[in-house]
Design a protein around this motif. Structure first.
Motif, PDB file in Angstrom:
ATOM      1  N   VAL A 185       0.644  -1.212  -0.076  1.00 14.90           N
ATOM      2  CA  VAL A 185       0.090  -0.093   0.088  1.00 14.90           C
ATOM      3  C   VAL A 185       0.941   1.148   0.080  1.00 14.90           C
ATOM      4  CG1 VAL A 185      -1.829   1.475   1.218  1.00 14.90           C
ATOM      5  CG2 VAL A 185      -2.003  -1.111   1.181  1.00 14.90           C
ATOM      6  N   TRP A 186       1.729   1.211   0.841  1.00 11.99           N
ATOM      7  CA  TRP A 186       2.764   2.526   1.070  1.00 11.99           C
ATOM      8  C   TRP A 186       3.355   2.552  -0.338  1.00 11.99           C
ATOM      9  CZ3 TRP A 186      -0.061   3.375   4.602  1.00 11.99           C
ATOM     10  CH2 TRP A 186      -0.436   2.623   5.705  1.00 11.99           C
ATOM     11  N   GLN A 187       3.985   1.601  -0.657  1.00 13.47           N
ATOM     12  CA  GLN A 187       4.895   1.976  -2.047  1.00 13.47           C
ATOM     13  C   GLN A 187       4.016   2.299  -3.289  1.00 13.47           C
ATOM     14  OE1 GLN A 187       8.084   1.682  -1.900  1.00 13.47           O
ATOM     15  NE2 GLN A 187       8.123   1.192   0.170  1.00 13.47           N
ATOM     16  N   THR A 188       3.047   1.763  -3.317  1.00 15.24           N
ATOM     17  CA  THR A 188       2.104   2.182  -4.742  1.00 15.24           C
ATOM     18  C   THR A 188       1.478   3.227  -4.487  1.00 15.24           C
ATOM     19  OG1 THR A 188       0.349   0.631  -3.966  1.00 15.24           O
ATOM     20  CG2 THR A 188       2.036  -0.354  -5.549  1.00 15.24           C
ATOM     21  N   GLN A 189       0.658   3.197  -3.494  1.00 15.69           N
ATOM     22  CA  GLN A 189      -0.196   4.614  -3.094  1.00 15.69           C
ATOM     23  C   GLN A 189       0.449   5.750  -2.947  1.00 15.69           C
ATOM     24  OE1 GLN A 189      -3.497   4.021  -4.081  1.00 15.69           O
ATOM     25  NE2 GLN A 189      -2.676   1.978  -4.599  1.00 15.69           N
ATOM     26  N   ASN A 190       1.596   5.794  -2.197  1.00 18.79           N
ATOM     27  CA  ASN A 190       2.345   6.798  -1.869  1.00 18.79           C
ATOM     28  C   ASN A 190       2.842   7.699  -3.140  1.00 18.79           C
ATOM     29  OD1 ASN A 190       1.747   6.508   0.854  1.00 18.79           O
ATOM     30  ND2 ASN A 190       3.912   6.040   1.214  1.00 18.79           N
ATOM     31  N   ASN A 191       3.591   6.830  -4.003  1.00 12.40           N
ATOM     32  CA  ASN A 191       4.166   7.422  -5.282  1.00 12.40           C
ATOM     33  C   ASN A 191       3.069   7.765  -6.115  1.00 12.40           C
ATOM     34  OD1 ASN A 191       7.309   6.815  -5.588  1.00 12.40           O
ATOM     35  ND2 ASN A 191       6.343   4.894  -4.464  1.00 12.40           N
ATOM     36  N   ALA A 192       1.915   7.188  -6.270  1.00 21.00           N
ATOM     37  CA  ALA A 192       0.807   7.482  -7.052  1.00 21.00           C
ATOM     38  C   ALA A 192       0.224   8.883  -6.830  1.00 21.00           C
ATOM     39  CB  ALA A 192       0.008   6.495  -7.127  1.00 21.00           C
ATOM     40  N   LEU A 193       0.111   8.851  -5.310  1.00 21.77           N
ATOM     41  CA  LEU A 193      -0.354  10.088  -4.669  1.00 21.77           C
ATOM     42  C   LEU A 193       0.571  11.304  -4.742  1.00 21.77           C
ATOM     43  CD1 LEU A 193      -2.721  11.177  -2.683  1.00 21.77           C
ATOM     44  CD2 LEU A 193      -1.006  10.768  -0.649  1.00 21.77           C
ATOM     45  N   TYR A 194       1.819  11.112  -4.749  1.00 22.80           N
ATOM     46  CA  TYR A 194       2.554  12.385  -5.007  1.00 22.80           C
ATOM     47  C   TYR A 194       2.661  12.762  -6.559  1.00 22.80           C
ATOM     48  CZ  TYR A 194       5.122  12.835  -0.554  1.00 22.80           C
ATOM     49  OH  TYR A 194       5.478  13.113   0.773  1.00 22.80           O
ATOM     50  N   GLY A 195       2.401  11.883  -7.162  1.00 23.08           N
ATOM     51  CA  GLY A 195       2.525  12.026  -8.676  1.00 23.08           C
ATOM     52  C   GLY A 195       1.356  12.791  -9.230  1.00 23.08           C
ATOM     53  N   VAL A 196       0.030  12.243  -8.516  1.00 22.28           N
ATOM     54  CA  VAL A 196      -1.280  12.941  -8.867  1.00 22.28           C
ATOM     55  C   VAL A 196      -1.298  14.362  -8.269  1.00 22.28           C
ATOM     56  CG1 VAL A 196      -3.709  12.737  -8.549  1.00 22.28           C
ATOM     57  CG2 VAL A 196      -2.246  10.811  -9.311  1.00 22.28           C
ATOM     58  N   LEU A 197      -1.057  14.415  -7.049  1.00 22.71           N
ATOM     59  CA  LEU A 197      -1.251  15.830  -6.472  1.00 22.71           C
ATOM     60  C   LEU A 197      -0.409  16.915  -6.684  1.00 22.71           C
ATOM     61  CD1 LEU A 197      -1.896  14.692  -2.580  1.00 22.71           C
ATOM     62  CD2 LEU A 197      -3.462  15.172  -4.340  1.00 22.71           C
ATOM     63  N   PHE A 198       0.887  16.359  -7.311  1.00 23.91           N
ATOM     64  CA  PHE A 198       2.023  17.341  -7.606  1.00 23.91           C
ATOM     65  C   PHE A 198       2.367  17.229  -8.891  1.00 23.91           C
ATOM     66  CE2 PHE A 198       2.345  16.293  -3.091  1.00 23.91           C
ATOM     67  CZ  PHE A 198       2.190  17.634  -2.597  1.00 23.91           C
ATOM     68  N   GLU A 199       1.498  17.047  -9.932  1.00 25.40           N
ATOM     69  CA  GLU A 199       1.690  16.754 -11.224  1.00 25.40           C
ATOM     70  C   GLU A 199       2.603  17.571 -12.047  1.00 25.40           C
ATOM     71  OE1 GLU A 199      -0.725  15.806 -15.384  1.00 25.40           O
ATOM     72  OE2 GLU A 199      -1.908  16.029 -13.647  1.00 25.40           O
ATOM     73  N   LYS A 200       2.458  19.171 -11.881  1.00 16.76           N
ATOM     74  CA  LYS A 200       3.257  19.987 -12.212  1.00 16.76           C
ATOM     75  C   LYS A 200       4.488  20.029 -11.812  1.00 16.76           C
ATOM     76  CE  LYS A 200      -0.703  22.753 -13.662  1.00 16.76           C
ATOM     77  NZ  LYS A 200      -1.342  24.110 -13.648  1.00 16.76           N
ATOM     78  N   ASN A 201       4.851  19.530 -10.687  1.00 16.77           N
ATOM     79  CA  ASN A 201       6.128  19.579 -10.099  1.00 16.77           C
ATOM     80  C   ASN A 201       6.594  18.097  -9.680  1.00 16.77           C
ATOM     81  OD1 ASN A 201       6.596  22.730  -9.533  1.00 16.77           O
ATOM     82  ND2 ASN A 201       4.588  22.208  -8.887  1.00 16.77           N
ATOM     83  N   LYS A 202       6.481  17.271 -10.731  1.00 19.76           N
ATOM     84  CA  LYS A 202       6.832  15.824 -10.303  1.00 19.76           C
ATOM     85  C   LYS A 202       8.056  15.648  -9.806  1.00 19.76           C
ATOM     86  CE  LYS A 202       5.299  14.961 -14.419  1.00 19.76           C
ATOM     87  NZ  LYS A 202       4.601  16.044 -14.776  1.00 19.76           N
ATOM     88  N   GLU A 203       9.150  16.039 -10.347  1.00 17.52           N
ATOM     89  CA  GLU A 203      10.579  15.892  -9.994  1.00 17.52           C
ATOM     90  C   GLU A 203      10.664  16.418  -8.579  1.00 17.52           C
ATOM     91  OE1 GLU A 203       9.590  17.840 -12.537  1.00 17.52           O
ATOM     92  OE2 GLU A 203      10.230  17.042 -14.484  1.00 17.52           O
ATOM     93  N   ALA A 204      10.327  17.516  -8.297  1.00 17.79           N
ATOM     94  CA  ALA A 204      10.468  17.979  -6.909  1.00 17.79           C
ATOM     95  C   ALA A 204       9.637  17.447  -5.921  1.00 17.79           C
ATOM     96  CB  ALA A 204       9.954  19.670  -6.958  1.00 17.79           C
ATOM     97  N   ALA A 205       8.703  16.795  -6.290  1.00 10.83           N
ATOM     98  CA  ALA A 205       7.701  16.087  -5.414  1.00 10.83           C
ATOM     99  C   ALA A 205       8.391  14.791  -5.139  1.00 10.83           C
ATOM    100  CB  ALA A 205       6.188  15.602  -6.060  1.00 10.83           C
ATOM    101  N   PHE A 206       8.824  14.003  -6.058  1.00 10.74           N
ATOM    102  CA  PHE A 206       9.560  12.844  -5.918  1.00 10.74           C
ATOM    103  C   PHE A 206      10.817  12.884  -5.023  1.00 10.74           C
ATOM    104  CE2 PHE A 206       6.694  11.233  -9.239  1.00 10.74           C
ATOM    105  CZ  PHE A 206       5.930  10.252  -8.715  1.00 10.74           C
ATOM    106  N   ALA A 207      11.609  14.042  -5.256  1.00 13.31           N
ATOM    107  CA  ALA A 207      12.691  14.341  -4.455  1.00 13.31           C
ATOM    108  C   ALA A 207      12.137  14.423  -3.163  1.00 13.31           C
ATOM    109  CB  ALA A 207      13.399  15.523  -5.291  1.00 13.31           C
TER     110      ALA A 207
END
Length: 475
Positions: free
Chosen positions: A381-403
């Motif tokens: 749950v944490w691995q799949t949903q956390n990554n997807a959550l960050y990608g969806v909520l901060f779509e315009k700043n994906k690189e900074a969000a995943f960093a």
């Protein structure tokens, strides 16, 4: 990413000799045909602290690795992804992992410390690039198929982590077969069982045959297998992974922000209230992975069963995690992410309470696998949903969000590394319980804010026809 607390350097501690199995319960480099190879960092860390503990080499290497990773998370991912693109950022970062494996063949201050720094610097860009790549691919496919972007992104992350978590199965299987050539282990003494589980306070005990270090020949064999896998993975990604650009930026004609803005984008994104609330999620991921790979394998499995069972217990975790990852990627389209987060939280909550009460014993062999399997259900749950959550909520700043995601996850690892040598296992479980509760409370707040923000445009659309009718009536 995994993280494991540093092993005690006491020559009489049973944790000093547990490393070979724990070290290799997942391969540092395993080819993943999804978005590159995400080698497991924590196993490399444990190998350093336990196999190479003489004269402080293991501790120093661990410290430099953590320092390099934290520094990398702050600055490098947005810069490298902007300069080289996702594909070549992944390739370059994977080479750092291969370099670390090569450094382990001749473990010294001049090989382990530089390659540990290199590994730390490459870890954050690697994960940020793969997260950005999957998010862009998911949104692009959703646009072509006329589907909701977040649903396809969730599915892509589920498929990715299916392949990634399966590396734990193959890495454990290889290490189990290689180290299975060591002499048979003695039975665990009853007096040692009394200090297993939550009551373990890292008290020094006489080492037994169940935790002896394998021969150097076997270690070299295993390092050769993993290094070869890493080189093969680099070649596969370099040749077959398709380069991709952010379609949204391409449509808007955005050439990208200037250098200094890119450099500080990781910190600038913290101005978003949602991100500040979500920092506890990746931190908890670091805590719970550290506990499983470090404390559970040492204080429960190795203590009560012997080190030869660690690989098989971790295979169970990885297999469950892998299957649940792809299941959640599809299930989230029907249930929504909130239901999956609730499942993960409740499962981990029950495991933590049970581990506090359980007194492990060799006669309860199946229970050791049940706990690792349930831990995999939640970790998926944490691995799949956390990554997807960050990608969806901060779509315009994906690189900074995943960093940011990797920054806070690695910080969780650093904290776990810091308290691992002087806290009892029961205290660590209570820490997990507290961080989990706070993380879920903060996540619920973010979901509330998102629902509230989504309701405003709908209310505005409904108000417009009503205003038009009132104007027409007045006329």
């Amino acid at each position: 990413m995994w993280c494991v607390p540093e092993a005690r350097q006491n020559s009489n501690s049973r944790s000093e000799h547990r490393s070979p199995w724990m070290t290799l319960s997942r391969s540092p480099q395993t080819p993943l045909i999804c978005a590159g190879t995400m080698g497991t960092l924590c196993k490399a860390r444990t190998r350093k602290s336990s196999l190479y503990g003489e004269e402080g080499l293991g501790v120093t290497a661990l410290s430099t690795l953590y320092g390099g990773m934290l520094l990398s998370s702050m600055f490098l991912p947005p810069l490298l992804i902007k300069r080289f693109g996702c594909k070549w950022t992944i390739v370059i970062s994977m080479c750092c992992y291969v370099a670390f494996s090569l450094g382990n063949f001749y473990a010294s201050w001049f090989t382990l410390v530089p390659t540990s720094i290199l590994l730390g610097l490459g870890a954050a860009p690697l994960w940020s690039a793969q997260g950005t790549y999957l998010t862009i691919m998911g949104n692009t496919q959703a646009e072509k198929a006329g589907k909701v972007g977040r649903d396809v992104v969730n599915q892509y992350f589920g498929t990715f982590f299916l392949i990634f978590q399966s590396s734990g199965v193959w890495g454990n299987l290889i290490s189990s077969l290689v180290f299975g050539q060591t002499p048979s282990q003695e039975a665990i003494p009853e007096e040692q069982l009394l200090s297993c589980g939550a009551s373990d306070c890292l008290m020094a005990t006489a080492s037994t045959n169940s935790t002896q270090r394998p021969s150097q020949t076997l270690i070299y064999t295993l390092l050769g297998i993993y290094t070869g896998s890493g080189v093969l993975a680099v070649l596969l990604v370099a040749v077959f992974l398709e380069p991709i650009k952010d379609a949204q930026r391409k449509r808007e004609g955005d050439e990208g922000p200037p250098f200094w803005s890119t450099l500080l984008s990781t910190f600038r994104l913290l101005g978003d209230k949602r991100l500040r609330l979500l920092v506890l999620l990746p931190m908890y991921t670091g805590f719970e992975q550290a506990f499983l790979a470090g404390d559970y394998t040492r204080s429960y499995v190795t203590c009560a069963l012997g080190i030869r069972f660690v690989g098989y217990v971790m295979i169970c975790f990885s297999a469950t995690n892998s299957l649940c990852s792809v299941l959640y990627g599809r299930l989230s389209q029907k249930t929504g992410r909130a239901a999956l987060y609730a499942l993960g939280a409740v499962t981990h909550l029950c495991c933590i309470i049970a581990l506090l009460l359980w007194e492990p014993h060799p006669r309860q062999l199946a229970v050791f696998f049940v706990f690792s399997g349930l831990w995999g259900v939640s970790d998926a749950v944490w691995q799949t949903q956390n990554n997807a959550l960050y990608g969806v909520l901060f779509e315009k700043n994906k690189e900074a969000a995943f960093a940011n995601y990797r920054l806070w996850e690695s910080l969780g690892c650093v904290i776990a590394f810091g308290y691992s040598t002087f806290l009892c296992v029961s205290v660590k479980l209570y820490i997990l319980l507290g961080v989990l509760s706070l993380a879920m409370l903060a996540y619920g707040t973010v979901e509330y804010l998102e629902a509230k923000a989504a309701a405003r445009p709908a209310a505005a659309e409904q108000a417009k026809p009503a205003e038009g009718e009132e104007t027409e009536t007045a006329m």
